[in-house]
Structures are given as structure tokens and as C-alpha cells.
Enzyme design. Structure first.
Site, PDB file in Angstrom:
ATOM      1  N   ARG A  10       0.815  -1.225   0.000  1.00 49.45           N
ATOM      2  CA  ARG A  10       0.000   0.000   0.000  1.00 49.45           C
ATOM      3  C   ARG A  10       0.849   1.275   0.000  1.00 49.45           C
ATOM      4  NH1 ARG A  10      -3.439   2.675   4.333  1.00 49.45           N
ATOM      5  NH2 ARG A  10      -5.329   3.471   3.344  1.00 49.45           N
ATOM      6  N   ILE A  36      -7.351   7.818  -0.440  1.00 49.90           N
ATOM      7  CA  ILE A  36      -7.261   6.371  -0.610  1.00 49.90           C
ATOM      8  C   ILE A  36      -8.054   5.761   0.547  1.00 49.90           C
ATOM      9  CG2 ILE A  36      -5.018   6.315   0.629  1.00 49.90           C
ATOM     10  CD1 ILE A  36      -4.182   3.922  -1.072  1.00 49.90           C
ATOM     11  N   SER A  37      -8.944   4.817   0.264  1.00 48.73           N
ATOM     12  CA  SER A  37      -9.797   4.224   1.304  1.00 48.73           C
ATOM     13  C   SER A  37      -8.960   3.448   2.309  1.00 48.73           C
ATOM     14  CB  SER A  37     -10.806   3.256   0.678  1.00 48.73           C
ATOM     15  OG  SER A  37     -11.575   3.891  -0.305  1.00 48.73           O
ATOM     16  N   GLN A  38      -9.536   3.259   3.523  1.00 46.39           N
ATOM     17  CA  GLN A  38      -8.815   2.445   4.510  1.00 46.39           C
ATOM     18  C   GLN A  38      -8.841   0.991   4.056  1.00 46.39           C
ATOM     19  OE1 GLN A  38     -11.736   3.967   5.008  1.00 46.39           O
ATOM     20  NE2 GLN A  38     -12.820   3.181   6.774  1.00 46.39           N
TER      21      GLN A  38
END
Ligand code: SAH
Length: 191
Positions: A10, A36-38
Site C-alpha cells: 500500500r 485512498i480508502s482504509q
């Protein structure tokens, strides 16, 4: 499915200023006011799609390219659309550098889907919509699934929905709890 999330480093999708935070379960800025999503949300949305290797998938909101990279671990045919020109170009270069197939990346209004490449087995929306985008429902194969956050823009508060196309005009709607995404723009989004 968790292996697919684990396979994608990530931190490579982060802006340098936030790289040290890449392995926290939080959303982070990726520039242009977007996030950016978790990882837990990426995992949940991916799980709800029920991906099989032969599936044809569409993501709305390429952003950093992280969710796209996860989907590419699971299926061979993945398309993704990004509205913002700066993020589109940045994401494309990053994914190319990682050796991922950038032919599936498109610049445009994903709230209208990709009619030329439909139908899709799975459509994943990574921005919050005001209502179910009609074009995305039409572009689902029978048995296909749409995973989409639907709710308000301000404060960004949505319900995560999964819509399964059971027949030409019949759709099953399931709810998977509250979530917070940046707003979906475009014709079926927030203006
Ligand atoms: N999936 C991304 C998350 C990005 S945040 C990731 O893994 O990093 C949501 C993204 O949706 C933003 O980049 C935003 O620009 C984009 N977006 C918003 N409305 C859109 C639309 N109508 N079509 C395509 N992309 C859109």
C-alpha cells in the site's frame, strides 16, 4: 481475497508525506482533495463483489490505483475510470511502473459506466453517490453485483449497498453499514 489485499504494497500508492502511515487502517489524502480508502473498506468492498478469476470488473474512481491493483490480483479483466485528469495520469504512471495492465484505465465520467465494454460481473464504486446510478445498473450482467456507497454529500455519510441483478428488471438490494467516501461527481453524481 485477503491475500489479494496483502499482495499489494500500500505504501507505493501514497504521497511521500504520508508514506509512513500506509499500514494504518485509515483513509489518507492522495491529492486533488481525494483519499485512498482504509484497507478494511477495500477488503469489504472487494469481498462483497464476490470476484472469480474469469470475471469482467469495472471500478469507478481509480484514484491512487490501489483498489485497482487489488482487483487485478483476483481477475484478468479489470477496467477503471477516473474523472480527475491529474489523478488519472499519476495513477496510470504508478500502475505502469508496478507492471500492472494500464490498458484498462480510462479518463471520464464513471457515473455513466463504460457502455462499450458492458456487461460487467462486478462494478465497484469508490465514491459516494446521491442515488443508484441507472447506467451502472443497466451495465450489470444477470447475476452481476454493484457495490456502491449511497447517501449524503455533506457531511459525507453513506450506506454501503450491494445490488445484485437477479433478472433483466429485478435487483436484490442489501445493506452493509455506514461509511464515508468522497463525493461521486458527474452526470449521476453530485454536481
Ligand atoms: N479507489 C481509489 C479511491 C479514490 S477516492 C483508490 O484506491 O485510491 C475516489 C475517486 O473517485 C477520486 O479519485 C475521484 O476523483 C474519483 N471520482 C469521483 N467521481 C467520479 C466519476 N464520476 N467518475 C470517475 N471517477 C470519479
Amino acid at each position: 481475497m485477503l491475500a489479494a489485499v496483502g499482495a499489494v504494497p500500500r505504501h507505493l500508492f501514497f504521497e511521500p508525506a504520508f508514506e509512513a502511515h500506509a499500514y494504518q487502517d485509515k483513509a489518507f489524502p492522495i491529492g486533488e482533495g481525494q483519499t485512498i480508502s482504509q484497507p478494511s473498506m477495500v477488503a469489504l468492498q472487494t469481498e462483497l463483489l464476490g470476484v472469480q478469476p474469469g470475471h469482467r470488473l469495472l471500478e469507478i474512481g481509480t484514484g491512487s490505483g490501489y483498489q485497482f491493483a487489488v482487483l487485478c490480483q483476483l481477475a484478468d479483466n479489470v477496467q477503471s475510470i477516473e474523472f480527475n485528469a491529474v489523478l488519472f495520469e499519476r495513477g496510470r504512471q504508478r500502475l505502469a511502473a508496478l507492471g500492472l495492465p494500464t490498458a484498462g484505465l480510462h479518463r471520464g465520467d464513471g457515473s455513466l459506466g463504460l457502455p462499450g465494454l458492458a456487461p460487467f460481473d462486478g462494478i465497484l464504486v469508490t465514491a459516494g453517490a446521491p442515488a443508484l446510478p441507472p447506467a451502472l445498473l443497466r451495465q450489470l450482467r444477470i447475476g452481476g453485483r454493484l457495490v456502491v456507497p449511497v447517501g449524503t454529500q455533506d457531511p459525507g455519510q453513506q450506506l454501503l449497498l450491494r445490488i445484485t441483478r437477479e433478472g433483466p428488471e429485478s435487483f436484490l438490494r442489501e445493506e452493509f453499514g455506514d461509511c464515508r467516501f468522497v463525493p461521486l461527481r458527474g452526470a449521476a453524481g453530485w454536481q
